[in-house]
Design an enzyme around this catalytic site. Structure first.
Site, mmCIF file in Angstrom:
data_model
loop_
_atom_site.group_PDB
_atom_site.id
_atom_site.type_symbol
_atom_site.label_atom_id
_atom_site.label_comp_id
_atom_site.label_asym_id
_atom_site.label_seq_id
_atom_site.Cartn_x
_atom_site.Cartn_y
_atom_site.Cartn_z
ATOM 1 C CG HIS C 199 2.092 -1.271 10.489
ATOM 2 N ND1 HIS C 199 1.349 -0.106 10.365
ATOM 3 C CD2 HIS C 199 2.089 -1.850 9.253
ATOM 4 C CE1 HIS C 199 0.944 0.013 9.111
ATOM 5 N NE2 HIS C 199 1.370 -1.020 8.419
ATOM 6 C CB ALA C 240 5.014 -2.647 1.000
ATOM 7 C CG HIS C 241 2.076 -2.790 5.017
ATOM 8 N ND1 HIS C 241 1.258 -1.928 5.718
ATOM 9 C CD2 HIS C 241 1.777 -2.568 3.710
ATOM 10 C CE1 HIS C 241 0.517 -1.251 4.885
ATOM 11 N NE2 HIS C 241 0.797 -1.603 3.677
ATOM 12 C CG ASN C 242 0.410 -7.399 5.953
ATOM 13 O OD1 ASN C 242 0.483 -6.250 6.397
ATOM 14 N ND2 ASN C 242 -0.044 -8.405 6.664
#
Lengths: 348, 348, 348
Positions: C199, C240-242
């Site tokens: 990441h 969460a991511h993004n």
């Protein structure tokens, strides 16, 4: 850093179409990529987006190798695996420099810390703890008495591991994870109060596991809570005492597994799902997000949904009708009326 | 350590059948017990398993005293209570040695720390905080300004207690718990933004409470968020501002109680259950895991299930039909057809 | 501290009815207020309670200005906004004194810490990190490499911010929050194992955001996870991511937003709700507690309920019938019987 496309293809093991001599300075997705960056295309649904991307090169699945995307491509067999390799190349690490064992850490004189370790400031390593080679413990970590940490682990700031727990090799544990807290076990007493049941077991985390931030794994009452090889746990998950999670099972954020449940290998458990205690779940079971599994499963590869959870397709079929229950009720009322009318005419 | 069965029976107050002179070196469950260990049998369903256990002795309920399990037994009235006592005997503690107040802790010169305390490294004790006798604060704990911690408490690494909160005696708080963070209260402004409402209240945790790892208890806007005597909270629970949890209530992991709700005494709330704000819940209420309680309850001892939660049995009855809604719909369609046919024949 | 009612009215901008010279020493709610305190009345449902309150003065909405509550009142346009101002006056702070940069903190010599900061003991500030003016980092905080923290922030004990993340001005982050942990992204391999996807993105938290205790915000795979201006996140939330959370959106405790979902502005998401990944949610969307949103929404201001979530009113209508499914089934059985009887009589 900048690399030629050729160099990148070589490192990730892909096949170039187009000019391999162009220079690439970063990676992004199709929508956000800028000139000079490489993006990736995993699915033919996004071909039009790919054609309009500003990316200077695109990583594609080899089935899409012959599609003209206006820029050079690298074709690979497993796009996500190659993307992982690609991002490693451009990973301008967010990690602080490793500086060996900080003078500001507390290392008990009976702890065994391999000389090739990084132990960050304000960490505590208690007596008889063992820290394996090349493991990196960031700051403010707590490693309890008699804990074993394997090789090549990354333990992020704020992780707390209670005494007697065992962590394998290549394990990544994100910030503020707790491993080895007491399970939730109490003996009900006659006066309505509860007597604490001591937890004399531990937690064993095998190799190649990753544990997301804020997740909690309780120690066993007796024996071990077991997280098998290759398991991936997301953030804020609850793993209760004496649970076993089978090899390569992945569990999404905020799911909870109650005490003594044994989850099989290669299962996928969705976010906020819950499994009650003392279940046995077959390998390759899929549990939809927010579902509540209340029964053991024997057949492998089944998919569940709902709370309580039932077969996924059946749940969706029932839910489709649930959404229209007012209609269904109206139809019953209509039938009753008609039948009454018929009954009346019969009686005439 | 090894003890004779006789010695163990004496300590936990049970009655031996068989040879009391045998030596016992540990405790386990029926399936995993090895020779030399004592296991326990709480339920006559497991008698066959007990007969095949490798355990050298078995702790049994006194109703099962006369069943021949092939090994000596200790009969007791409350198996789980005696198991708690038994495990205390074999608890080869995972705690680090207590070493008084660490030189590596920060103790404000206006804090009051009893001389018989353990304060681990890298802990912070702010001004006017009081730490009671025999309380053990592991490393990396934060005790805010004017916090009171009673006697005989165990505060695990990473716990953070904000200023002005009060913790009673014999309280156990597991790693990374937060007590006293600001409640989620904001005044909506005309422009769509929110203005923070200061939280000038505190949290009061009474005696004999245990709080699981990663749980959060917010301070009151005004007044106190109250956790009454003997409450047991599991991991990753959310207790909002101004909540009150009644005496001896137990709450399983990942449950959440919204602002100002008052939960009665001796209630049991399942994992991932949620209670909306401003409710009043009667004593001995049972709330099934994943349920969402949206209404106050007056009658004691009711059981709820579902989201929104209704009576437990009614929920299960409705769910049994829900699973077959496609059948139900098909039966309605069949009725409509038949009735149409009848209607047609009537008109002829 | 004690203030005249007049002084308070002046500070919060309200209009006094009655004796402005009385002295007020604290704030409380109507039920708990003691003599000398000021309480507040936001809703005409509580007028009777207000009349029996022991409060010496009451803050009221200006529509209620003319009701006689037996004590002096201060009338304002936005009771909650004025309450926030009022509580600020009586906020006998639970914060420890600010003492500049603690000698017991680790500040990397390449970090940039503004001279008007407070950095508590056992905090770590890594290389290239920037801490803005008047920001207060309590003890045991971790600020990773190249992190930027704006002005006037409050970072509570135990917060961990991974490298490269960016925090705006006036941001409040409660204890044990994690910002910037790796997203849950893995490439499935042929042998059933998973390869970690690095990441390389970050998290950007804009101005005036508040993040509740124990909440986790993952860094983006590439690009940024975005928390826009004025967002308020409660405790134990998973982002969460993004993900992108739009301006002034508020999210209650234990909710979870899966990867790449974009939530609009001024939305309200209830406790324990979940949103699956890759959705786009329109502005001013309301999502009921425990709901599971599985589809993107285009129309602004819609309200959802259920798992999977559907229109709020429709969910309630269906649920009302769900509760009576046994009745519905009985009615169908009755219809079948009657129709059979009719059929029989027809055939005669």
């Amino acid at each position: 850093m900048t690399y030629t496309l050729e160099k990148i293809a070589e490192q990730i093991g892909g096949v170039i179409s187009g000019d391999g001599s162009i220079e690439i300075n970063g990676a992004s997705n199709l929508e956000n990529a800028q000139k000079g960056e490489i993006a990736f295309l995993s699915n033919d649904r996004y071909i039009q987006i790919a054609k309009h991307s500003k990316a200077s090169a695109i990583l594609v699945h080899r089935d899409l190798e012959n599609i003209d995307l206006n820029v050079p491509t690298i074709a690979v067999e497993n796009v996500y695996s190659s993307l992982a390799d690609l991002l490693s190349i451009f990973n301008n690490s967010y990690h602080a420099a490793e500086t060996g064992v900080s003078d500001l850490a507390f290392i008990h004189n009976k702890a065994f810390v391999h000389k090739d370790c990084h132990i960050g400031a304000f960490s505590i390593i208690e007596a008889e703890a063992i820290i394996g080679q090349h493991s990196r413990l960031m700051g403010q970590v707590y490693i309890g008495k008699n804990v074993t940490i394997g090789k090549n682990c990354i333990i992020y700031p704020g992780v707390k591991i209670y005494g007697n727990c065992v962590i394998g090799d290549n394990v990544i544990i994100h910030s503020n994870v707790i491993v080895g807290s007491d399970g939730f076990g109490f003996a009900p007493m006659k006066d309505g109060s509860f007597k604490k049941i001591p937890h004399i077991g531990n937690v064993v985390v095998e190799d190649n596991v990753e544990i997301g931030a804020g997740t909690v794994i309780d120690r066993a009452t007796m024996g071990s809570t077991l997280i098998r090889k290759g398991v991936k746990l997301d953030n804020l998950i609850q793993i209760a005492h004496n649970v076993e999670i089978g090899k390569n099972t992945v569990i999404a954020a905020q799911a909870g597994i109650a005490g003594s449940t044994k989850v099989g290998e290669n299962c996928q458990i969705g976010g906020q799902a819950g499994l009650v205690g003392h279940l046995k779940i077959a390998d390759r079971t899929l549990i939809q997000a927010q579902s509540g599994l209340t029964k053991s499963t024997r057949k492998e590869g089944q998919k569940f949904y709902g709370s309580p959870a039932i077969d996924y397709d059946n749940y969706l079929k029932s839910f489709a009708i649930y959404k229209n229950l007012p209609d269904l009720q109206a139809r019953i009322r209509e039938l009753e009326k008609k039948l009454d009318a018929l009954g009346d005419s019969e009686q005439k």
